[in-house]
Design a protein around this motif. Structure first.
Motif, PDB file in Angstrom:
ATOM      1  N   GLY A   1       0.851  -1.001   0.109  1.00 42.94           N
ATOM      2  CA  GLY A   1       0.048   0.045   0.036  1.00 42.94           C
ATOM      3  C   GLY A   1       0.838   1.273   0.049  1.00 42.94           C
ATOM      4  N   GLY A   2       2.037   1.209   0.109  1.00 43.07           N
ATOM      5  CA  GLY A   2       3.135   2.564  -0.146  1.00 43.07           C
ATOM      6  C   GLY A   2       3.535   2.669  -1.517  1.00 43.07           C
ATOM      7  N   SER A   3       4.698   3.243  -1.380  1.00 43.44           N
ATOM      8  CA  SER A   3       5.116   3.556  -2.715  1.00 43.44           C
ATOM      9  C   SER A   3       6.738   3.927  -2.507  1.00 43.44           C
ATOM     10  CB  SER A   3       4.620   4.667  -3.461  1.00 43.44           C
ATOM     11  OG  SER A   3       4.760   5.876  -2.947  1.00 43.44           O
TER      12      SER A   3
ATOM     13  N   ARG B   1       4.988  -4.075  -8.036  1.00 43.67           N
ATOM     14  CA  ARG B   1       3.612  -4.126  -8.735  1.00 43.67           C
ATOM     15  C   ARG B   1       2.460  -4.373  -8.021  1.00 43.67           C
ATOM     16  NH1 ARG B   1       5.054  -9.345 -12.594  1.00 43.67           N
ATOM     17  NH2 ARG B   1       6.146  -9.911 -10.796  1.00 43.67           N
ATOM     18  N   GLY B   2       1.283  -3.647  -8.461  1.00 40.23           N
ATOM     19  CA  GLY B   2       0.179  -3.553  -7.691  1.00 40.23           C
ATOM     20  C   GLY B   2      -0.178  -2.080  -6.865  1.00 40.23           C
TER      21      GLY B   2
ATOM     22  N   ARG C   1      -3.360  -4.637  -8.304  1.00 37.13           N
ATOM     23  CA  ARG C   1      -3.152  -4.956  -6.556  1.00 37.13           C
ATOM     24  C   ARG C   1      -3.989  -6.137  -6.113  1.00 37.13           C
ATOM     25  NH1 ARG C   1      -3.231  -1.249  -2.368  1.00 37.13           N
ATOM     26  NH2 ARG C   1      -2.302   0.106  -3.675  1.00 37.13           N
ATOM     27  N   ALA C   2      -5.258  -6.406  -6.695  1.00 39.33           N
ATOM     28  CA  ALA C   2      -6.003  -7.812  -6.347  1.00 39.33           C
ATOM     29  C   ALA C   2      -5.383  -9.117  -6.664  1.00 39.33           C
ATOM     30  CB  ALA C   2      -7.550  -7.567  -6.798  1.00 39.33           C
TER      31      ALA C   2
ATOM     32  N   GLN D   1      -3.841 -10.166  -1.283  1.00 31.91           N
ATOM     33  CA  GLN D   1      -4.948  -9.475  -0.658  1.00 31.91           C
ATOM     34  C   GLN D   1      -6.051 -10.284  -0.185  1.00 31.91           C
ATOM     35  OE1 GLN D   1      -5.034  -5.265  -0.707  1.00 31.91           O
ATOM     36  NE2 GLN D   1      -6.674  -5.395  -2.260  1.00 31.91           N
ATOM     37  N   ALA D   2      -5.970 -11.488  -0.686  1.00 34.05           N
ATOM     38  CA  ALA D   2      -6.948 -12.740  -0.496  1.00 34.05           C
ATOM     39  C   ALA D   2      -6.653 -13.507   0.931  1.00 34.05           C
ATOM     40  CB  ALA D   2      -7.016 -13.569  -1.563  1.00 34.05           C
ATOM     41  N   LEU D   3      -5.469 -13.084   1.418  1.00 32.38           N
ATOM     42  CA  LEU D   3      -5.026 -13.654   2.638  1.00 32.38           C
ATOM     43  C   LEU D   3      -5.943 -13.346   3.824  1.00 32.38           C
ATOM     44  CD1 LEU D   3      -1.212 -13.445   2.545  1.00 32.38           C
ATOM     45  CD2 LEU D   3      -2.399 -15.341   1.988  1.00 32.38           C
ATOM     46  N   ASP D   4      -6.252 -14.163   4.798  1.00 28.77           N
ATOM     47  CA  ASP D   4      -7.273 -14.055   5.784  1.00 28.77           C
ATOM     48  C   ASP D   4      -6.580 -13.130   6.888  1.00 28.77           C
ATOM     49  OD1 ASP D   4      -8.399 -14.109   8.368  1.00 28.77           O
ATOM     50  OD2 ASP D   4      -9.500 -16.072   7.641  1.00 28.77           O
TER      51      ASP D   4
END
Length: 256
Positions: A38-40, A64-65, A73-74, A145-148
């Motif tokens: 989520g950074g850059s 990437r993302g 991202r997803a 992003q799919a990790l719990d």
């Protein structure tokens, strides 16, 4: 520090005098910055400019993302991010001014996690990890992003060892110098995770551990940003200057 010596003639009127010109070796330390999820690279750039002034070649980049490729991202997995990091490292190491035996990797959160794994795949002399995140080894190819998230939070509060975690196993084998930074008010990477990392670095040449008072995970205040920048720059300065004084391992270890 490698010093090149060259005997020269200096012309004076119709005569000349002898001299010797000493120049530092052509190679400089390379510093690779890895931002968090989520950074850059934007925040890294300011720090990189400071550190470049110490006589280093710095590289920042966007995983990437993020930023220009945010639409991915997803679908981005840890495998994708590792590919990005390896490509960035190889680009830095191939720079003609970089000493391949003097490369530092500076990672924050997700970037810190990736940096530790990188250290087991490429030569890394220094590791600076700010609030390094921790993930189980399974689901490596799953979109991050799919990790719990609840499961991750529980995992990070647990006592994880190098025997069952890829990142910590790389830490256990790391023999360079380490800076490990914790944020006092971190809601994402708990104290237990930092302790897992700290315990894993039992072969490190030196380990410097610092707690940023009042800081949250993202260093959202100017005070926290300044404190971390100062800490990081001072540590890199110590490592770089020390490496130029004597061959590796450099000067005495600094434990705290």
């Amino acid at each position: 520090m490698t010093v090149r010596s060259e005997t020269i003639d200096i012309t004076v009127s119709d005569d000349y005098i002898s001299g010797t010109i000493l120049t530092p070796g052509a190679k400089m330390p390379g510093i690779l910055f890895v931002h968090g999820w989520g950074g850059s690279q934007q925040r890294d750039l300011a720090r990189a400019k400071n550190i470049t002034g110490l006589g280093c070649v710095c590289l920042t980049f966007d995983l990437r993302g993020h930023e220009r490729t945010h639409e991915m991202r997803a679908s981005v997995s840890r495998e994708h991010s590792m590919e990005d990091l390896l490509a960035a490292y190889d680009r830095l190491a191939s720079h003609p001014a970089v000493d391949n035996n003097a490369i530092a990797v500076i990672g924050s959160s997700y970037g810190g996690y990736l940096a530790t794994i990188l250290s087991g795949m490429r030569p890394v002399r220094w590791l600076a990890l700010r609030v390094p995140a921790l993930y189980w080894d399974a689901d490596w190819d799953m979109p991050k992003q799919a990790l719990d998230r609840d499961k991750l939070a529980h995992y990070r509060r647990s006592a994880v060892t190098a025997s069952d975690n890829r990142a910590l196993a790389a830490c256990k084998d790391f023999k360079g110098d380490v800076l490990l930074v914790e944020s006092e008010q971190d809601d994402y990477v708990p104290h237990a995770t930092l302790m897992s990392y700290r315990t894993a670095f039992d072969l490190a040449h030196s380990l410097t551990y610092r707690l940023l008072d009042g800081a949250d995970h993202g260093l959202t205040t100017d005070t926290s940003q300044h404190a971390y920048t100062t800490l990081l720059t001072d540590w890199i300065s110590e490592m770089v200057i020390g490496s130029r004084l004597v061959d590796y391992p450099h000067h005495s270890a600094a434990y705290s």
